[in-house]
Design a protein around this motif. Structure first.
Motif, PDB file in Angstrom:
ATOM      1  N   THR A  30       0.794  -1.242   0.000  1.00 17.64           N
ATOM      2  CA  THR A  30       0.000   0.000   0.000  1.00 17.64           C
ATOM      3  C   THR A  30       0.819   1.281   0.000  1.00 17.64           C
ATOM      4  O   THR A  30       0.266   2.361  -0.187  1.00 17.64           O
ATOM      5  CB  THR A  30      -0.907   0.041   1.247  1.00 17.64           C
ATOM      6  N   LYS A  32       2.089   2.325   2.687  1.00 17.21           N
ATOM      7  CA  LYS A  32       1.922   2.803   4.065  1.00 17.21           C
ATOM      8  C   LYS A  32       2.364   1.707   5.020  1.00 17.21           C
ATOM      9  O   LYS A  32       2.259   0.524   4.713  1.00 17.21           O
ATOM     10  CB  LYS A  32       0.463   3.178   4.323  1.00 17.21           C
ATOM     11  N   MET A  38      -4.629   3.735   6.642  1.00 19.23           N
ATOM     12  CA  MET A  38      -5.207   3.167   5.423  1.00 19.23           C
ATOM     13  C   MET A  38      -6.722   3.321   5.365  1.00 19.23           C
ATOM     14  O   MET A  38      -7.393   3.262   6.386  1.00 19.23           O
ATOM     15  CB  MET A  38      -4.872   1.673   5.337  1.00 19.23           C
ATOM     16  N   ASP A  42      -6.904   0.393   0.608  1.00 25.14           N
ATOM     17  CA  ASP A  42      -5.569  -0.013   1.053  1.00 25.14           C
ATOM     18  C   ASP A  42      -5.631  -1.226   1.976  1.00 25.14           C
ATOM     19  O   ASP A  42      -4.789  -2.128   1.885  1.00 25.14           O
ATOM     20  CB  ASP A  42      -4.862   1.143   1.781  1.00 25.14           C
TER      21      ASP A  42
END
Length: 137
Positions: A30, A32, A38, A42
Motif C-alpha cells: 500500500t 503505508k 489506510m 488499502d
C-alpha cells in the motif's frame, strides 16, 4: 473497516511475522506502514498481500449453542422422561411458566434471559430433590 484491520493483525500472527516484516509487507502492498493510515481500498490490498503469503481466513463459526429456552424445554422433557412430572406436555410447561412468573410470562419463549435462568435453576433443584429422595428410599 475494523474487521479488515482485525483480519490483517490475525494474518500477522498466523504467519508468525515480526514487526519489521509486517511493516514491510504493508509498505509493499500500500505504500503505508500502518493500518491506521489506510482506507478500505488499502486495507483490502494489504489483506490480499497477506493471503498471497499464505494467510487463510476462516469463516465465522456458526452458533451451535442452544438457547436458554431450548435448555429449559430440554430439562422439562428430561424430567418428564424420568417420571418426575405428572404431565410433561408443552401445555404443562406453559402453565408452569405462567405460575412461576405470576402471570408475567405465558410461555418459555416469551421469558427474558434472567427469568429463564431462574426457571432452569428451579427445575434443576426440583430434579435434585426428587433424585435424592429416590436414593434415600
Amino acid at each position: 473497516m475494523a474487521n479488515l484491520k482485525a483480519q490483517i493483525h490475525i494474518a500477522k500472527t498466523q504467519l508468525g511475522m515480526d514487526e519489521d516484516t509486517y511493516r514491510a509487507v504493508l509498505k509493499a502492498a500500500t505504500g503505508k506502514t500502518s493500518c491506521k493510515d489506510m482506507g478500505v481500498i488499502d486495507l483490502n490490498k494489504a489483506l490480499q498481500a497477506f493471503k498471497d503469503r499464505g494467510f487463510k481466513s476462516k469463516p465465522p463459526r456458526k452458533k451451535t449453542t442452544a438457547t436458554l429456552t431450548d435448555k429449559l424445554i430440554t430439562l422439562w422433557r428430561a424430567m418428564g422422561d424420568e417420571g418426575i412430572l405428572r404431565d410433561a406436555s408443552d401445555a404443562a410447561l406453559r402453565s408452569y411458566v405462567d405460575r412461576q412468573t405470576s402471570g408475567q410470562f405465558k410461555a418459555p419463549q416469551f421469558c427474558d434471559n434472567h427469568t429463564t435462568i431462574k426457571l432452569i435453576e428451579a427445575l434443576k433443584q426440583w430434579q435434585k430433590r426428587v433424585q435424592k429422595q429416590a436414593n434415600v428410599k
